[in-house]
Design a protein around this motif. Structure first.
Motif, PDB file in Angstrom:
ATOM      1  N   LEU A 192       0.807  -1.080   0.093  1.00 19.66           N
ATOM      2  CA  LEU A 192      -0.036  -0.039   0.064  1.00 19.66           C
ATOM      3  C   LEU A 192       0.680   1.333  -0.176  1.00 19.66           C
ATOM      4  O   LEU A 192       0.598   2.237  -0.708  1.00 19.66           O
ATOM      5  CB  LEU A 192      -0.807  -0.043   1.111  1.00 19.66           C
ATOM      6  CG  LEU A 192      -1.737   1.290   1.454  1.00 19.66           C
ATOM      7  CD1 LEU A 192      -2.764   1.347   0.301  1.00 19.66           C
ATOM      8  CD2 LEU A 192      -2.875   0.990   2.665  1.00 19.66           C
ATOM      9  N   ARG A 193       1.863   1.223   1.029  1.00 14.45           N
ATOM     10  CA  ARG A 193       2.846   2.561   0.689  1.00 14.45           C
ATOM     11  C   ARG A 193       3.646   2.638  -0.433  1.00 14.45           C
ATOM     12  O   ARG A 193       3.533   3.980  -1.042  1.00 14.45           O
ATOM     13  CB  ARG A 193       3.846   2.275   2.104  1.00 14.45           C
ATOM     14  CG  ARG A 193       4.795   3.415   2.139  1.00 14.45           C
ATOM     15  CD  ARG A 193       6.002   3.030   3.009  1.00 14.45           C
ATOM     16  NE  ARG A 193       6.964   2.420   2.327  1.00 14.45           N
ATOM     17  CZ  ARG A 193       7.720   3.068   1.338  1.00 14.45           C
ATOM     18  NH1 ARG A 193       7.847   4.120   1.053  1.00 14.45           N
ATOM     19  NH2 ARG A 193       8.716   2.195   0.719  1.00 14.45           N
ATOM     20  N   LEU A 194       3.945   1.749  -1.099  1.00 16.78           N
ATOM     21  CA  LEU A 194       4.611   1.850  -2.317  1.00 16.78           C
ATOM     22  C   LEU A 194       3.541   2.297  -3.486  1.00 16.78           C
ATOM     23  O   LEU A 194       3.981   3.333  -4.370  1.00 16.78           O
ATOM     24  CB  LEU A 194       5.271   0.482  -2.935  1.00 16.78           C
ATOM     25  CG  LEU A 194       6.447   0.223  -2.196  1.00 16.78           C
ATOM     26  CD1 LEU A 194       6.952  -1.184  -2.553  1.00 16.78           C
ATOM     27  CD2 LEU A 194       7.801   1.201  -2.520  1.00 16.78           C
ATOM     28  N   ALA A 195       2.361   1.770  -3.434  1.00 15.07           N
ATOM     29  CA  ALA A 195       1.520   2.259  -4.290  1.00 15.07           C
ATOM     30  C   ALA A 195       1.069   3.594  -4.289  1.00 15.07           C
ATOM     31  O   ALA A 195       0.881   4.319  -5.259  1.00 15.07           O
ATOM     32  CB  ALA A 195       0.173   1.388  -4.182  1.00 15.07           C
ATOM     33  N   ILE A 196       0.946   4.255  -2.902  1.00 17.02           N
ATOM     34  CA  ILE A 196       0.824   5.590  -2.745  1.00 17.02           C
ATOM     35  C   ILE A 196       1.884   6.610  -3.478  1.00 17.02           C
ATOM     36  O   ILE A 196       1.747   7.401  -4.087  1.00 17.02           O
ATOM     37  CB  ILE A 196       0.515   5.877  -1.243  1.00 17.02           C
ATOM     38  CG1 ILE A 196      -0.685   5.189  -0.950  1.00 17.02           C
ATOM     39  CG2 ILE A 196       0.477   7.419  -0.856  1.00 17.02           C
ATOM     40  CD1 ILE A 196      -1.104   4.998   0.556  1.00 17.02           C
ATOM     41  N   TYR A 197       3.137   6.111  -2.786  1.00 19.68           N
ATOM     42  CA  TYR A 197       4.482   6.822  -3.232  1.00 19.68           C
ATOM     43  C   TYR A 197       4.705   6.857  -4.572  1.00 19.68           C
ATOM     44  O   TYR A 197       4.738   8.286  -5.252  1.00 19.68           O
ATOM     45  CB  TYR A 197       5.552   6.617  -2.424  1.00 19.68           C
ATOM     46  CG  TYR A 197       5.564   7.115  -0.983  1.00 19.68           C
ATOM     47  CD1 TYR A 197       6.399   8.072  -1.066  1.00 19.68           C
ATOM     48  CD2 TYR A 197       5.029   6.610   0.190  1.00 19.68           C
ATOM     49  CE1 TYR A 197       6.556   8.664   0.344  1.00 19.68           C
ATOM     50  CE2 TYR A 197       5.013   7.228   1.276  1.00 19.68           C
ATOM     51  CZ  TYR A 197       6.109   8.161   1.479  1.00 19.68           C
ATOM     52  OH  TYR A 197       5.976   8.735   2.542  1.00 19.68           O
ATOM     53  N   ARG A 198       4.290   5.819  -5.316  1.00 17.19           N
ATOM     54  CA  ARG A 198       4.820   5.756  -6.766  1.00 17.19           C
ATOM     55  C   ARG A 198       3.478   6.455  -7.581  1.00 17.19           C
ATOM     56  O   ARG A 198       3.775   7.157  -8.700  1.00 17.19           O
ATOM     57  CB  ARG A 198       4.995   4.225  -7.133  1.00 17.19           C
ATOM     58  CG  ARG A 198       5.955   3.838  -6.637  1.00 17.19           C
ATOM     59  CD  ARG A 198       6.128   2.263  -6.898  1.00 17.19           C
ATOM     60  NE  ARG A 198       7.472   1.598  -6.575  1.00 17.19           N
ATOM     61  CZ  ARG A 198       7.749   0.376  -6.317  1.00 17.19           C
ATOM     62  NH1 ARG A 198       7.112  -0.475  -6.817  1.00 17.19           N
ATOM     63  NH2 ARG A 198       9.036   0.034  -5.886  1.00 17.19           N
TER      64      ARG A 198
END
Length: 219
Positions: A6-12
């Protein structure tokens, strides 16, 4: 879905589009329910990876912002809101393919517009000063308020005029070169899997390494 997905999806999403993804978009991308996404966002906010608004919306994922806080950052094809002076200067160091960005703002005291080409190679020229109202040790008490008061002024005189006009106590002043060094590697790894936030002792060592005194973090 785990919190790191989830964190990576948001940041990317922020990096690619300049905006925060919606709950439904994240659920569809990760094959999760909206309820699972909401719960995951809460965990990331408690871990200080995100700042959420009153309705659970993503407001900040440092150095990205979903709301205007005084800075715009223009890349080759994408426009981002800069969360603050620190975050705006950090973006070219973090974003793939964006070796240089145009950071624009206005002096909070007199309204004079300012813009700099900020690159990975060297700090921009200029005599402007950054003023950090909130010490680093208290930044997460209200992180949106903190970021909204990390601003760039024409000069130390403009900082003094703004402090007098607002009745605020003087915070920490730094020149553009120090701001650039502060931003250069603070967010290293945020777009990669397994990012771990610095422990307080590591953060303090980093700040000392770029030339900031103890008063920056409230010591």
């Amino acid at each position: 879905m785990d919190d790191e997905d989830l964190r990576l999806a948001i940041y990317r999403a922020f990096a690619a589009t300049g905006r925060a993804p919606q709950h439904g978009e994240l659920a569809a991308e990760l094959g999760a329910s909206v309820q699972e996404v909401v719960a995951g966002l809460g965990e990331l906010a408690r871990g200080r990876h995100l700042a959420l608004g009153d309705q659970g919306q993503i407001v900040m994922a440092h150095p990205f912002s979903a709301v205007p806080l005084g800075f715009s950052v223009m890349g080759a094809r994408t426009l981002w809101w800069g969360g603050c002076a620190w975050d705006s200067f950090a973006l070219p160091h973090l974003l793939p393919g964006e070796d240089e960005v145009l950071v624009a703002t206005r002096c909070p005291a007199c309204g004079l517009p300012h813009a700099w080409n900020v690159s990975r190679q060297r700090p921009p020229d200029g005599g402007q000063m950054a003023h950090f109202l909130v010490p680093a040790a208290r930044m997460w008490d209200d992180v949106v308020h903190t970021c909204a008061h990390q601003r760039l002024f024409c000069s130390a005189d403009c900082v003094s005029a703004w402090l007098a006009a607002t009745g605020s106590a003087r915070g920490y002043l730094m020149d553009l070169g120090t701001l650039w060094r502060l931003a250069a590697h603070w967010y290293d790894g945020r777009l990669e899997r397994g990012y771990v936030r610095r422990e307080p002792s590591q953060a303090a060592a980093y700040l000392r390494g770029v030339g900031l005194s103890g008063s920056f973090w409230g010591l």
